[in-house]
Design a protein around this motif. Structure first.
Motif: not given
Ligand code: AMP
Ligand code: MG
Length: 485
Positions: A220, A224, A237, A240, A244, A270
């Motif tokens: 994070i 992030y 997190f 997201e 992604r 990621t």
């Protein structure tokens, strides 16, 4: 260029050795990696330097010599420690605790001029504690293939790692899936992170929730960071990450790309795409097209990719559950489908010429396009390229002028679906003003380059290298890809 022996160049002037490396992962302590040494190679011939990446590192390509790449990335002078990262993973559905960087390591981490942290990760740099039966090496063909995949995907708008350099290293390797002996290389990948879903899975397997928490905080903080001060940053997190990954797999699908080995050790935390082994671009829209010859049950075939990515995200919930509430994880994952559909729809409409299409016919057009591509088995990329090549404002005038079928499909195979497709496309064009036709033409051209990395293209590039040591077609292809030609 070839360096027969170590040149007398001063390491203090080598831009790769004077970059400001940040020991981000190293600072977590050695629960996550092993320090390793690089192999020594008999030959160092620079085959690829990705000058497009150098400005991102604050470097001017003109000030970077070929020797600088060689000294840093195949002689491996002037820097350490190198970290072989520890990870496990689900491979073809089976949990494998016998993984980890077996032929690569984390060379270093640097901050780009965009403020983001990047990994330099090697592939083919020698044995590590995780090599097991392997030789720790990368074939030259494997290096060539990964360089090409990353550049092509990048140009197609896929969020991907890139290759910084590839150096031929002069060893003879034996492989079951390449004519052997075959040549060797070391490749350096520049990616957002080499922390994988499998990095977390290993810590769960070892029953170390403390290390999971620490790694999650690290992820994070660095990848992030906009969530770092949120009260529910862990749930945010995961939400997201889901977004992604859903967008990434939509990008692969629109690009007609089959990754081939979607094991959880090949999924980056990621949400970036990386690790291009037996990948392929689909020749035609075949949902069961499977790129890896060893994928006997078509587990990772083209159309399974969204479902597999969703499953991998679900598997990741197990290690994350010690930090994140089950309900939050489930709520995060529940949005996967919506994110996927929105991104896929938007990308496919761009391939069809429309930056934005609010028309109610949009979904009908998408459905009909896929149906036609699947039924006719015309070339997936050829279809869109022919649209771009032959588009004319006259298509707005009558359906019969839309995409002359002989451009994409033999007239004898003209189908009712194709006729319907032409009628619908014509109808949608009529939602636009005549003076908007130019921008549709430009959108078609931009999103549908002529050159596609189909297997025969890669093989012909490789044959030139293997038979004649002729690298010009390889460089020419990379140049064409870079110019979206
Ligand atoms: P990959 O298929 O490249 O994602 O690799 C899966 C696992 O096999 C990883 O742990 C790799 O490091 C390891 N591996 C693959 N090829 C080799 C090799 N030639 N030598 C040692 N380890 C390897
Ligand atoms: Mg891998």
């Amino acid at each position: 260029m070839t360096l027969a022996e170590t040149p007398n160049t001063q390491n203090s002037l080598n831009p790769f050795l004077t970059l400001n490396y940040e020991p981000a992962l190293a600072s977590l302590g050695d629960d996550y990696y092993d320090e390793v040494a690089a192999a020594e190679f008999p030959q160092h011939t620079l085959r690829w330097r990705n000058d497009a990446l150098l400005p991102k590192l604050g470097l001017n390509p003109q000030n970077v010599q070929d020797e600088d790449f060689i000294i840093a990335f195949s002689l491996f002078q002037g820097r350490k420690p190198f970290l072989a990262l520890r990870y496990h993973g689900y491979q073809f559905g089976e949990y494998n605790p016998q993984l980890g960087d077996g032929r690569g390591f984390l060379y270093g981490q640097v901050r780009g001029i965009d403020g983001e942290l990047y990994d330099f990760g090697t592939k083919g740099s020698g044995r590590t504690p995780y090599s097991r039966g392997g030789d720790g090496m990368l074939t030259l063909k494997g290096g060539v293939r990964e360089v090409l995949a990353a550049e092509a995907l990048h140009q197609l708008g896929v969020r991907t790692s890139r290759c910084l350099t590839m150096i031929e290293t002069g060893l003879s390797l034996w492989r079951g899936d390449e004519p052997s002996p075959t040549r060797s290389s070391v490749m350096v990948r520049m990616s957002s992170s080499h922390i994988r879903f499998g990095t977390f899975e290993r810590l769960y397997y070892l029953q170390r929730p403390d290390l999971i928490q620490k790694l999650l905080d690290h992820v994070i903080e660095h990848y992030y960071s906009h969530l770092a001060n949120e009260r529910d940053k862990y749930a945010l997190f995961y939400a997201e990450l889901v977004k992604r990954v859903a967008e990434l797999v939509a990008q692969w699908m629109a690009a007609g790309f089959c990754h081939a080995v979607l094991n959880t050790d090949n999924m980056a935390i990621t949400g970036e795409s990386f690790d291009y082994g037996p990948y392929a671009f689909i020749p035609t829209y075949d949902p069961y097209f499977t790129a890896a010859y060893f994928d006997y049950y078509k587990r990772y075939c083209y159309s399974h990719q969204p479902g597999i990515c969703q499953l991998n995200l679900e598997l990741l919930q197990q290690p994350l559950r010690s930090v994140i509430d089950k309900a939050d994880l489930e709520a995060g994952l529940a949005k996967f489908g919506d994110y996927y559909v929105a991104e896929y729809r938007s990308l496919m409409l761009k391939k069809l010429g429309f930056e934005q299409l609010l028309a109610p016919e949009a979904d009908e057009l998408l459905g009909l396009t896929i149906q036609f591509l699947q039924d006719s088995q015309v070339g997936y990329h050829q279809f869109f390229y022919e649209m771009a090549r032959t588009f004319s404002s006259k298509w707005r005038d009558e359906p019969g002028l839309v995409l002359n079928p002989s451009d994409v499909v033999p007239t004898s195979d003209k189908s009712a679906i194709f006729d319907n497709w032409c009628i619908l496309y014509h109808k949608i064009l009529n939602n636009f003003n005549p003076d908007q036709m130019d921008s549709i033409a430009q959108t078609l051209t931009y999103y549908n380059p002529k050159t596609v990395l189909l297997r025969p293209v890669i093989e012909s590039i490789w044959e030139e290298i293997a038979q004649e040591d002729n690298w010009q077609p390889f460089y020419q292809l990379l140049q064409t890809i870079a110019s979206r030609g």
